[in-house]
Design a protein around this motif. Sequence first.
Motif, PDB file in Angstrom:
ATOM      1  N   VAL A  47      -7.105   2.151  -6.385  1.00 19.24           N
ATOM      2  CA  VAL A  47      -6.725   3.588  -5.571  1.00 19.24           C
ATOM      3  C   VAL A  47      -8.029   3.170  -4.595  1.00 19.24           C
ATOM      4  O   VAL A  47      -9.420   3.056  -4.952  1.00 19.24           O
ATOM      5  CB  VAL A  47      -6.977   4.628  -6.516  1.00 19.24           C
ATOM      6  CG1 VAL A  47      -7.050   5.666  -5.442  1.00 19.24           C
ATOM      7  CG2 VAL A  47      -6.124   4.640  -7.371  1.00 19.24           C
ATOM      8  N   ALA A  48      -7.556   3.356  -3.254  1.00 23.63           N
ATOM      9  CA  ALA A  48      -8.711   3.333  -2.089  1.00 23.63           C
ATOM     10  C   ALA A  48      -8.594   4.708  -1.544  1.00 23.63           C
ATOM     11  O   ALA A  48      -7.602   5.337  -1.763  1.00 23.63           O
ATOM     12  CB  ALA A  48      -7.967   2.180  -1.152  1.00 23.63           C
ATOM     13  N   ASP A  49      -9.799   4.813  -0.738  1.00 25.80           N
ATOM     14  CA  ASP A  49      -9.778   6.368  -0.251  1.00 25.80           C
ATOM     15  C   ASP A  49      -9.063   6.541   1.079  1.00 25.80           C
ATOM     16  O   ASP A  49      -8.471   7.562   1.427  1.00 25.80           O
ATOM     17  CB  ASP A  49     -11.346   6.542   0.219  1.00 25.80           C
ATOM     18  CG  ASP A  49     -12.179   6.997  -1.071  1.00 25.80           C
ATOM     19  OD1 ASP A  49     -11.442   7.282  -2.160  1.00 25.80           O
ATOM     20  OD2 ASP A  49     -13.415   6.661  -0.990  1.00 25.80           O
ATOM     21  N   THR A  50      -8.527   5.406   1.691  1.00 28.71           N
ATOM     22  CA  THR A  50      -7.786   5.415   3.046  1.00 28.71           C
ATOM     23  C   THR A  50      -6.775   4.224   3.086  1.00 28.71           C
ATOM     24  O   THR A  50      -6.903   3.223   2.273  1.00 28.71           O
ATOM     25  CB  THR A  50      -8.694   5.375   3.993  1.00 28.71           C
ATOM     26  OG1 THR A  50      -9.265   4.080   4.193  1.00 28.71           O
ATOM     27  CG2 THR A  50      -9.871   6.355   4.160  1.00 28.71           C
ATOM     28  N   VAL A  51      -5.711   4.326   3.844  1.00 26.51           N
ATOM     29  CA  VAL A  51      -5.148   3.303   3.965  1.00 26.51           C
ATOM     30  C   VAL A  51      -5.865   2.003   4.524  1.00 26.51           C
ATOM     31  O   VAL A  51      -5.319   0.806   3.937  1.00 26.51           O
ATOM     32  CB  VAL A  51      -3.994   3.537   4.961  1.00 26.51           C
ATOM     33  CG1 VAL A  51      -3.077   2.469   5.427  1.00 26.51           C
ATOM     34  CG2 VAL A  51      -2.825   4.506   4.402  1.00 26.51           C
ATOM     35  N   GLY A  94       2.300  -6.911  -9.243  1.00 30.85           N
ATOM     36  CA  GLY A  94       0.864  -7.294  -9.218  1.00 30.85           C
ATOM     37  C   GLY A  94       0.220  -6.876  -7.482  1.00 30.85           C
ATOM     38  O   GLY A  94      -0.675  -7.666  -7.304  1.00 30.85           O
ATOM     39  N   ARG A  95       0.954  -6.358  -6.711  1.00 32.73           N
ATOM     40  CA  ARG A  95       0.470  -6.210  -5.316  1.00 32.73           C
ATOM     41  C   ARG A  95       0.304  -4.908  -4.921  1.00 32.73           C
ATOM     42  O   ARG A  95      -0.053  -4.656  -3.775  1.00 32.73           O
ATOM     43  CB  ARG A  95       1.724  -6.715  -4.370  1.00 32.73           C
ATOM     44  CG  ARG A  95       1.832  -8.261  -4.637  1.00 32.73           C
ATOM     45  CD  ARG A  95       2.909  -8.792  -3.892  1.00 32.73           C
ATOM     46  NE  ARG A  95       4.228  -8.520  -4.438  1.00 32.73           N
ATOM     47  CZ  ARG A  95       5.441  -8.506  -3.687  1.00 32.73           C
ATOM     48  NH1 ARG A  95       5.479  -9.148  -2.516  1.00 32.73           N
ATOM     49  NH2 ARG A  95       6.651  -8.081  -4.165  1.00 32.73           N
ATOM     50  N   LEU A  96       0.386  -3.864  -5.769  1.00 33.44           N
ATOM     51  CA  LEU A  96       0.488  -2.268  -5.252  1.00 33.44           C
ATOM     52  C   LEU A  96      -1.217  -2.036  -5.227  1.00 33.44           C
ATOM     53  O   LEU A  96      -1.969  -2.199  -6.104  1.00 33.44           O
ATOM     54  CB  LEU A  96       1.135  -1.614  -6.510  1.00 33.44           C
ATOM     55  CG  LEU A  96       1.017   0.053  -6.371  1.00 33.44           C
ATOM     56  CD1 LEU A  96       1.893   0.326  -4.807  1.00 33.44           C
ATOM     57  CD2 LEU A  96       1.605   0.896  -7.256  1.00 33.44           C
ATOM     58  N   VAL A  97      -1.380  -1.108  -4.145  1.00 35.40           N
ATOM     59  CA  VAL A  97      -2.590  -0.371  -4.157  1.00 35.40           C
ATOM     60  C   VAL A  97      -2.318   0.918  -3.603  1.00 35.40           C
ATOM     61  O   VAL A  97      -1.428   1.085  -2.469  1.00 35.40           O
ATOM     62  CB  VAL A  97      -3.518  -1.032  -2.998  1.00 35.40           C
ATOM     63  CG1 VAL A  97      -4.905  -0.381  -2.914  1.00 35.40           C
ATOM     64  CG2 VAL A  97      -4.063  -2.273  -3.416  1.00 35.40           C
ATOM     65  N   LEU A  98      -2.540   1.918  -4.439  1.00 37.94           N
ATOM     66  CA  LEU A  98      -2.489   3.321  -3.710  1.00 37.94           C
ATOM     67  C   LEU A  98      -3.442   3.878  -2.915  1.00 37.94           C
ATOM     68  O   LEU A  98      -4.851   3.520  -2.869  1.00 37.94           O
ATOM     69  CB  LEU A  98      -2.647   4.205  -4.944  1.00 37.94           C
ATOM     70  CG  LEU A  98      -1.682   4.141  -6.371  1.00 37.94           C
ATOM     71  CD1 LEU A  98      -2.012   5.111  -7.282  1.00 37.94           C
ATOM     72  CD2 LEU A  98      -0.129   4.209  -5.793  1.00 37.94           C
ATOM     73  N   VAL A 149       0.837  -1.304   0.037  1.00 39.78           N
ATOM     74  CA  VAL A 149       0.178  -0.098  -0.024  1.00 39.78           C
ATOM     75  C   VAL A 149       0.870   1.298   0.038  1.00 39.78           C
ATOM     76  O   VAL A 149       1.627   1.344   0.836  1.00 39.78           O
ATOM     77  CB  VAL A 149      -1.062  -0.280   1.288  1.00 39.78           C
ATOM     78  CG1 VAL A 149      -1.594   1.083   1.269  1.00 39.78           C
ATOM     79  CG2 VAL A 149      -1.662  -1.141   1.204  1.00 39.78           C
ATOM     80  N   LEU A 150       0.704   2.193  -0.902  1.00 42.16           N
ATOM     81  CA  LEU A 150       1.559   3.277  -1.155  1.00 42.16           C
ATOM     82  C   LEU A 150       0.720   4.281  -0.673  1.00 42.16           C
ATOM     83  O   LEU A 150      -0.262   4.726  -1.644  1.00 42.16           O
ATOM     84  CB  LEU A 150       2.192   3.324  -2.476  1.00 42.16           C
ATOM     85  CG  LEU A 150       3.188   4.441  -2.763  1.00 42.16           C
ATOM     86  CD1 LEU A 150       4.347   4.277  -2.047  1.00 42.16           C
ATOM     87  CD2 LEU A 150       3.673   4.488  -4.388  1.00 42.16           C
ATOM     88  N   ASP A 151       0.885   5.095   0.376  1.00 39.96           N
ATOM     89  CA  ASP A 151      -0.119   6.185   0.762  1.00 39.96           C
ATOM     90  C   ASP A 151       0.591   7.265   0.118  1.00 39.96           C
ATOM     91  O   ASP A 151       1.609   7.995   0.461  1.00 39.96           O
ATOM     92  CB  ASP A 151      -0.027   6.148   2.342  1.00 39.96           C
ATOM     93  CG  ASP A 151      -1.001   7.498   2.811  1.00 39.96           C
ATOM     94  OD1 ASP A 151      -1.562   8.134   2.059  1.00 39.96           O
ATOM     95  OD2 ASP A 151      -1.072   7.627   3.921  1.00 39.96           O
ATOM     96  N   VAL A 152      -0.206   7.816  -0.873  1.00 36.41           N
ATOM     97  CA  VAL A 152       0.110   9.234  -1.790  1.00 36.41           C
ATOM     98  C   VAL A 152      -0.672  10.432  -1.413  1.00 36.41           C
ATOM     99  O   VAL A 152      -0.468  11.169  -1.897  1.00 36.41           O
ATOM    100  CB  VAL A 152       0.138   8.588  -3.003  1.00 36.41           C
ATOM    101  CG1 VAL A 152       0.926   7.479  -3.769  1.00 36.41           C
ATOM    102  CG2 VAL A 152      -1.356   8.455  -3.837  1.00 36.41           C
ATOM    103  N   SER A 153      -1.344  10.212  -0.128  1.00 38.86           N
ATOM    104  CA  SER A 153      -2.325  11.448   0.023  1.00 38.86           C
ATOM    105  C   SER A 153      -1.521  12.704   0.435  1.00 38.86           C
ATOM    106  O   SER A 153      -1.992  13.717   0.146  1.00 38.86           O
ATOM    107  CB  SER A 153      -3.138  10.756   1.145  1.00 38.86           C
ATOM    108  OG  SER A 153      -2.481  10.606   2.109  1.00 38.86           O
ATOM    109  N   THR A 173      -7.660  -3.645   2.649  1.00 45.47           N
ATOM    110  CA  THR A 173      -8.498  -5.080   2.310  1.00 45.47           C
ATOM    111  C   THR A 173      -8.801  -5.352   0.966  1.00 45.47           C
ATOM    112  O   THR A 173      -9.856  -5.928   0.567  1.00 45.47           O
ATOM    113  CB  THR A 173      -9.706  -4.593   3.148  1.00 45.47           C
ATOM    114  OG1 THR A 173     -10.433  -3.420   2.667  1.00 45.47           O
ATOM    115  CG2 THR A 173      -9.514  -4.478   4.610  1.00 45.47           C
ATOM    116  N   LEU A 174      -8.293  -4.221  -0.146  1.00 51.33           N
ATOM    117  CA  LEU A 174      -8.580  -4.438  -1.569  1.00 51.33           C
ATOM    118  C   LEU A 174      -7.891  -5.832  -2.075  1.00 51.33           C
ATOM    119  O   LEU A 174      -7.076  -6.371  -1.603  1.00 51.33           O
ATOM    120  CB  LEU A 174      -8.125  -3.329  -2.223  1.00 51.33           C
ATOM    121  CG  LEU A 174      -9.116  -2.114  -2.404  1.00 51.33           C
ATOM    122  CD1 LEU A 174      -8.532  -0.937  -3.134  1.00 51.33           C
ATOM    123  CD2 LEU A 174     -10.332  -2.305  -2.705  1.00 51.33           C
TER     124      LEU A 174
END
Length: 110
Positions: free
Chosen positions: A100-104, A73-77, A49-53, A109-110
């Motif tokens: 992309v998820a709204d929060t960490v 294949g494992r990245l979620v922003l 999980v890359l928190d880019v916020s 859980t994605l």
Amino acid sequence: MEQDVLVLPDGGDGVRVIACSGDFDQASLEPLRQACAPAVAHPAVRRIVLDVSRITFADSAMLNEMLHLLRTGRLVLAGPLPRSLVPVLELTMAGRLFAVADTVEEARTL
């Protein structure tokens, strides 16, 4: 250009969270690369999980690093996506490639 890359403590769920803040360009990507390399290499890390916020500037070099992580294949922003990153994703049409998820917490859980 100030920036910070923080690897959050693992929660034992196979998710590695890397929080980024500040400016990211070709000259300032090394801390991000150093933070991400162990996550990519570790077989027990099933999601990065890359928190880019809190990114205040990102250019094509940052996008290239994100694409490199995406190939695992494992990245979620985790966002929300900052205004500085949106134009890079829109101009290159790469935005649709990333989960992309709204929060960490949601990204975990994605």
